[in-house]
Design an enzyme around this catalytic site. Structure first.
Site, PDB file in Angstrom:
ATOM      1  N   SER A 119      93.493   7.886 161.377  1.00  0.00           N
ATOM      2  CA  SER A 119      92.598   8.761 162.130  1.00  0.00           C
ATOM      3  C   SER A 119      91.906   8.064 163.291  1.00  0.00           C
ATOM      4  CB  SER A 119      91.540   9.366 161.204  1.00  0.00           C
ATOM      5  OG  SER A 119      90.794   8.345 160.558  1.00  0.00           O
ATOM      6  N   ASP A 151      80.724  10.217 163.297  1.00  0.00           N
ATOM      7  CA  ASP A 151      80.538  10.981 162.057  1.00  0.00           C
ATOM      8  C   ASP A 151      80.284  10.104 160.837  1.00  0.00           C
ATOM      9  OD1 ASP A 151      83.009   9.846 161.706  1.00  0.00           O
ATOM     10  OD2 ASP A 151      84.134  11.727 161.636  1.00  0.00           O
ATOM     11  N   HIS A 203      84.128   7.437 162.020  1.00  0.00           N
ATOM     12  CA  HIS A 203      84.820   7.238 163.291  1.00  0.00           C
ATOM     13  C   HIS A 203      83.806   7.062 164.426  1.00  0.00           C
ATOM     14  CE1 HIS A 203      87.240   9.848 160.599  1.00  0.00           C
ATOM     15  NE2 HIS A 203      88.190   8.981 160.913  1.00  0.00           N
TER      16      HIS A 203
END
Length: 406
Positions: free
Chosen positions: A57, A366, A369
């Site tokens: 991610s 968040d 990330h």
């Protein structure tokens, strides 16, 4: 409750069915143009025709949100993810991510996610997927599956057309082996082998595994990455960057879930020492593997990208970078009665979770990330570090025996 945290985290991102409108928005170079004016990039002379990105991610720019059934309904497919870009794109950030800035530094357009069918992949492909692991320990998006995508793309795109190469090259192309056109493309390209491997540890940590229990997993993950590098070399790649892991003890998710009243467990940056030491051990073993690969392949540039030092530098110098005082490790999108604005049960995008007024004043987006600002700072440091160690494209690579593409 720790053993439930990882399951809750993945459940929310992968299977969320909140009644918000999901969006699997396609991002093109033109639509990103207003956000690609970056005075901080190096603007290196164009050295590569393309970049091929593997990973999770940290560098997924749209593959996961195209994967059914959970992707289109996941948090990253909805605002506030992508709010700086005015729409969600599948990036786990408010805006651009590291691979965008790496491409920008080499004067290339943003990479296209592999699952964006029908796209123009002239300048490379992004194979990274949210939640991916090196070993396949959780989920289906392992490094092996990304390598399969990579080989399928090469076979479909760069098989030599009849009349272009010799009868021999046409034959080996028909048989599914590496053709000269594939090798020529890869010899003019940069391969980013990760970051990949972090999720191999994140999941077990949040299932309650301890550092001593997970330490034996490190050489297994490193060997998997080493094997992947060997494979792309056999296909013709001669410029490969292999990133290490971040200082996970500085990440809000870890700082909240493994908080302790023992002040001796924290370093001068108030990061968790034991978890940072785990990252250091992993990175040391990865560096050793890269050094061994370099000895075995002297005509290939295999370069380590030091994510650890880059993020430490950004956190240490956060005031000079415009980060809000006291917020170097505080999430922009989150909630929680702690200094990190992170709650492992209410993630970014959940009802009632707020977003800070200005994401450029935070490093963490968040709690897991980075913000666009954080991604930009770290990526530019990385490029300054690894770019000088890459080879020029005119380096002669001896012709290798054709290798079968499975």
């Amino acid at each position: 409750m720790r053993h439930l945290l990882f399951h809750l985290f993945m459940h929310y991102f992968l299977l969320s069915t909140l009644s918000c409108t999901s969006a699997t928005t396609s991002i093109t170079t033109n639509s990103l143009r207003p956000f690609l004016r970056n005075k901080g990039t190096l603007n290196l002379p164009t050295q590569f025709e393309a970049i091929y990105q593997f990973g999770d991610s940290l560098n997924d720019n749209g593959n996961f949100i195209r994967q059914l059934p959970g992707g289109p309904k996941s948090a990253v497919a909805r605002l506030p993810y992508g709010e700086t870009l005015k729409r969600p794109t599948g990036r786990a950030s408010d805006g651009l991510i590291m691979v965008d800035y790496i491409a920008m530094n080499f004067q290339l357009p943003p990479l296209i996610p592999y699952l964006a069918n029908g796209s123009n992949f002239t300048h490379g492909v992004n194979f990274a997927v949210f939640g991916a692991t090196a070993t396949g320990g959780i989920g289906a998006n392992s490094l092996a599956s990304q390598l399969d995508w990579f080989k399928s793309h090469l076979k479909a795109t760069y098989s030599s057309p009849a009349g272009t190469y010799s009868i021999f090259d046409q034959l080996v192309g028909f048989l599914g082996v590496v053709t000269l056109s594939i090798k020529e493309k890869l010899q003019k390209s940069l391969v980013m082998m990760g970051e990949i491997g972090g999720n191999d540890f994140n999941g077990p940590f949040y299932q309650g595994k301890t550092i001593p229990e997970l330490t034996p997993l490190i050489p297994i993950v490193v060997q998997t990455i080493k094997d992947a590098v060997e494979e792309v070399i056999s296909l013709g790649a001669n410029n490969i960057v292999v990133p290490g892991n971040f200082p996970i003890g500085c990440v809000p998710l870890y700082l909240v879930n493994f908080a302790t009243n023992d002040t001796s467990k924290y370093d001068e940056l108030q990061c968790l020492k034991d978890y940072n030491d785990f990252s250091k051990l992993y990175n040391q073993q990865l560096i050793q593997a890269i050094q061994q690969l370099q000895q075995e392949h002297p005509n290939v540039a295999i370069v380590y990208a030091d994510y650890y030092s880059a993020l430490i530098w950004v956190i240490t110098n956060s005031p000079q970078l415009g980060i809000e005082p006291g917020c170097a490790k505080k999430a922009c999108c989150g909630t929680g009665s702690n200094p990190y604005n992170y709650d492992g049960h209410k993630f970014c995008g959940s009802p009632g979770v707020s977003v800070c007024p200005d994401p450029t004043k935070r490093i963490s987006w968040d709690g897991v990330h980075m913000t666009q600002q954080g991604n930009k700072c770290v990526a530019n440091l990385l490029v300054k570090q690894f770019a000088p160690k890459l080879q020029k494209n005119h380096v002669h690579i001896p012709r290798r025996k054709p290798i079968k593409i499975n």
